[in-house]
Design an enzyme around this catalytic site. Structure first.
Site, PDB file in Angstrom:
ATOM      1  N   LYS A  56      19.541  10.968  65.214  1.00 46.19           N
ATOM      2  CA  LYS A  56      18.149  10.725  65.627  1.00 46.19           C
ATOM      3  C   LYS A  56      17.370   9.896  64.602  1.00 46.19           C
ATOM      4  O   LYS A  56      16.235   9.519  64.849  1.00 46.19           O
ATOM      5  CB  LYS A  56      17.430  12.060  65.842  1.00 46.19           C
ATOM      6  CG  LYS A  56      18.109  13.018  66.802  1.00 46.19           C
ATOM      7  CD  LYS A  56      18.058  12.509  68.205  1.00 46.19           C
ATOM      8  CE  LYS A  56      18.647  13.465  69.227  1.00 46.19           C
ATOM      9  NZ  LYS A  56      17.906  14.677  69.451  1.00 46.19           N
ATOM     10  N   ASP A  91      10.581  22.255  66.532  1.00 48.24           N
ATOM     11  CA  ASP A  91      10.865  21.434  67.717  1.00 48.24           C
ATOM     12  C   ASP A  91      11.839  20.314  67.330  1.00 48.24           C
ATOM     13  O   ASP A  91      11.972  19.969  66.157  1.00 48.24           O
ATOM     14  CB  ASP A  91       9.558  20.842  68.263  1.00 48.24           C
ATOM     15  CG  ASP A  91       9.648  20.473  69.741  1.00 48.24           C
ATOM     16  OD1 ASP A  91      10.767  20.491  70.304  1.00 48.24           O
ATOM     17  OD2 ASP A  91       8.609  20.143  70.330  1.00 48.24           O
ATOM     18  N   GLY A  92      12.482  19.753  68.334  1.00 47.34           N
ATOM     19  CA  GLY A  92      13.400  18.642  68.127  1.00 47.34           C
ATOM     20  C   GLY A  92      12.686  17.312  68.286  1.00 47.34           C
ATOM     21  O   GLY A  92      11.459  17.244  68.376  1.00 47.34           O
ATOM     22  N   ALA A  93      13.467  16.232  68.322  1.00 51.57           N
ATOM     23  CA  ALA A  93      12.899  14.888  68.524  1.00 51.57           C
ATOM     24  C   ALA A  93      14.003  13.977  69.042  1.00 51.57           C
ATOM     25  O   ALA A  93      15.195  14.246  68.848  1.00 51.57           O
ATOM     26  CB  ALA A  93      12.338  14.340  67.218  1.00 51.57           C
ATOM     27  N   ASP A  94      13.573  12.908  69.699  1.00 58.93           N
ATOM     28  CA  ASP A  94      14.534  11.907  70.180  1.00 58.93           C
ATOM     29  C   ASP A  94      14.797  10.839  69.120  1.00 58.93           C
ATOM     30  O   ASP A  94      15.900  10.286  69.068  1.00 58.93           O
ATOM     31  CB  ASP A  94      14.010  11.270  71.470  1.00 58.93           C
ATOM     32  CG  ASP A  94      13.851  12.319  72.552  1.00 58.93           C
ATOM     33  OD1 ASP A  94      14.868  12.916  72.929  1.00 58.93           O
ATOM     34  OD2 ASP A  94      12.712  12.574  72.978  1.00 58.93           O
ATOM     35  N   THR A 104      11.222  22.364  72.843  1.00 57.11           N
ATOM     36  CA  THR A 104      12.059  22.202  74.042  1.00 57.11           C
ATOM     37  C   THR A 104      13.198  21.236  73.735  1.00 57.11           C
ATOM     38  O   THR A 104      13.028  20.287  72.967  1.00 57.11           O
ATOM     39  CB  THR A 104      11.193  21.668  75.202  1.00 57.11           C
ATOM     40  OG1 THR A 104      10.236  22.671  75.531  1.00 57.11           O
ATOM     41  CG2 THR A 104      12.029  21.355  76.442  1.00 57.11           C
ATOM     42  N   LYS A 129       9.194  11.683  71.117  1.00 58.83           N
ATOM     43  CA  LYS A 129       9.588  12.912  71.792  1.00 58.83           C
ATOM     44  C   LYS A 129       9.359  12.761  73.292  1.00 58.83           C
ATOM     45  O   LYS A 129       8.685  11.846  73.728  1.00 58.83           O
ATOM     46  CB  LYS A 129       8.759  14.099  71.278  1.00 58.83           C
ATOM     47  CG  LYS A 129       9.198  14.540  69.879  1.00 58.83           C
ATOM     48  CD  LYS A 129       8.454  15.781  69.392  1.00 58.83           C
ATOM     49  CE  LYS A 129       8.498  16.962  70.309  1.00 58.83           C
ATOM     50  NZ  LYS A 129       9.847  17.361  70.728  1.00 58.83           N
ATOM     51  N   GLU A 186       4.343  19.946  74.242  1.00 62.07           N
ATOM     52  CA  GLU A 186       4.823  19.886  72.852  1.00 62.07           C
ATOM     53  C   GLU A 186       3.733  19.349  71.920  1.00 62.07           C
ATOM     54  O   GLU A 186       3.551  19.846  70.812  1.00 62.07           O
ATOM     55  CB  GLU A 186       6.069  18.999  72.762  1.00 62.07           C
ATOM     56  CG  GLU A 186       7.301  19.666  73.346  1.00 62.07           C
ATOM     57  CD  GLU A 186       8.509  18.753  73.428  1.00 62.07           C
ATOM     58  OE1 GLU A 186       9.625  19.279  73.444  1.00 62.07           O
ATOM     59  OE2 GLU A 186       8.342  17.519  73.488  1.00 62.07           O
ATOM     60  N   GLY A 229      13.203  15.275  76.888  1.00 61.28           N
ATOM     61  CA  GLY A 229      13.382  16.463  77.730  1.00 61.28           C
ATOM     62  C   GLY A 229      12.203  16.717  78.653  1.00 61.28           C
ATOM     63  O   GLY A 229      12.168  17.720  79.366  1.00 61.28           O
TER      64      GLY A 229
HETATM   65  C1  5RP Z   1      11.727  17.428  74.795  1.00 61.77           C
HETATM   66  C2  5RP Z   1      11.880  16.787  73.471  1.00 61.77           C
HETATM   67  C3  5RP Z   1      13.120  17.121  72.691  1.00 61.77           C
HETATM   68  O1  5RP Z   1      12.721  17.644  71.456  1.00 61.77           O
HETATM   69  C4  5RP Z   1      13.930  15.879  72.492  1.00 61.77           C
HETATM   70  O2  5RP Z   1      14.208  15.324  73.759  1.00 61.77           O
HETATM   71  C5  5RP Z   1      15.228  16.170  71.742  1.00 61.77           C
HETATM   72  O3  5RP Z   1      16.091  16.910  72.548  1.00 61.77           O
HETATM   73  P1  5RP Z   1      17.509  17.412  72.041  1.00 61.77           P
HETATM   74  O4  5RP Z   1      17.248  18.407  70.952  1.00 61.77           O
HETATM   75  O5  5RP Z   1      18.153  18.009  73.271  1.00 61.77           O
HETATM   76  O6  5RP Z   1      18.293  16.215  71.543  1.00 61.77           O
HETATM   77  O7  5RP Z   1      11.071  16.036  73.012  1.00 61.77           O
HETATM   78  O8  5RP Z   1      10.599  16.954  75.468  1.00 61.77           O
END
Ligand code: 5RP
Length: 229
Positions: free
Chosen positions: A121, A81-84, A25, A94, A103, A97
């Site tokens: 990041k 998946d992505g990460a903050d 997400t 994470k 996740e 979002g």
């Molecule tokens: C959602 C997450 C996302 O992977 C994280 O917020 C990164 O989002 P983005 O790719 O929009 O920078 O953990 O719960």
């Protein structure tokens, strides 16, 4: 192509016919869902996706990715998946979002976990990004008081209309601006012992491959063994 999309496209080169995929997400994971959809359209790629949020499920349906639920003994081949935030040991924050609970469930059910980020990041030490903690709405103020012992500035996440933000599972999110997390595993364990806490946005030892996209067009890949001791 921007750095997030470039990382996502590289990640999707690891996708093979017949795979069951965890679909992350966020904006970076969304680029990966689109890239998977393009491969379905162009090459007839055959995969199934387990989405980590209602938003990702909707996007996957738009791109004609067949949806699977995480039922029975289903094992996921690969999650993208992505990460903050990501540190040098490939531990993550994470949940920016709001999808951290699903996740993490999907990550733990996956054989491989591929994390895609842009260069912003990366950090030597986690904690600049406020750590999301998912809690049961019942008695959340009491849970918040417990969390204040670890982070005095803990705050309830609000939706755009000012009401408490709710995850897809109806949970509240408390964001903890920790500043610096010296021992992510110990903090995760301490938080999970607190009554009312459902899940913590620390993903420790879960990343099997990191792909970083840079604004100058470079892409770097790292696996946990590349990380400094
Ligand atoms: C959602 C997450 C996302 O992977 C994280 O917020 C990164 O989002 P983005 O790719 O929009 O920078 O953990 O719960």
């Amino acid at each position: 192509m921007n750095a997030k999309a470039a990382a996502a496209r590289r990640a999707v080169t690891y996708v093979q016919n017949g795979m069951i995929l965890g679909l992350g997400t966020g904006s970076t994971a969304a680029c990966a869902i689109e890239a998977i959809g393009e491969r379905i359209r162009q090459e007839g790629l055959r995969v199934q996706g387990v989405p980590t949020s209602a938003r990702s499920e909707e996007l996957a349906r738009q791109w004609n990715i067949p949806i699977r639920s995480l039922s029975g003994s289903l094992e996921i081949d690969l999650t993208i998946d992505g990460a903050d935030e990501v540190d040098t040991a490939l531990n993550l924050i994470k949940g920016g979002g709001g999808a951290l609970v699903r996740e993490k469930i999907v990550a733990v059910a996956s054989r491989e976990r591929l994390i895609i980020v842009d260069e912003s990041k990366q950090t030597p030490v986690l904690g600049a990004f406020p750590l999301p903690v998912a809690v049961i709405p019942f008695g959340w103020e009491s849970t918040q008081r417990q969390l204040q012992a670890l982070c005095p500035d803990v705050r309830l996440r609000a939706a755009s209309d000012g009401s408490p933000y709710r995850t897809d599972d109806g949970l509240y999110l408390l964001d903890l601006p920790m500043g610096r997390i010296e021992d992510p595993a110990a903090l995760e364990a301490a938080l999970k012992r607190m009554v009312g806490v459902v899940e913590v946005g620390l993903f420790v030892g879960l990343t099997t491959r990191l792909i970083v996209g840079y604004t100058d067009g470079r892409i770097e890949e790292r696996v946990p063994t590349d990380a400094p001791a």
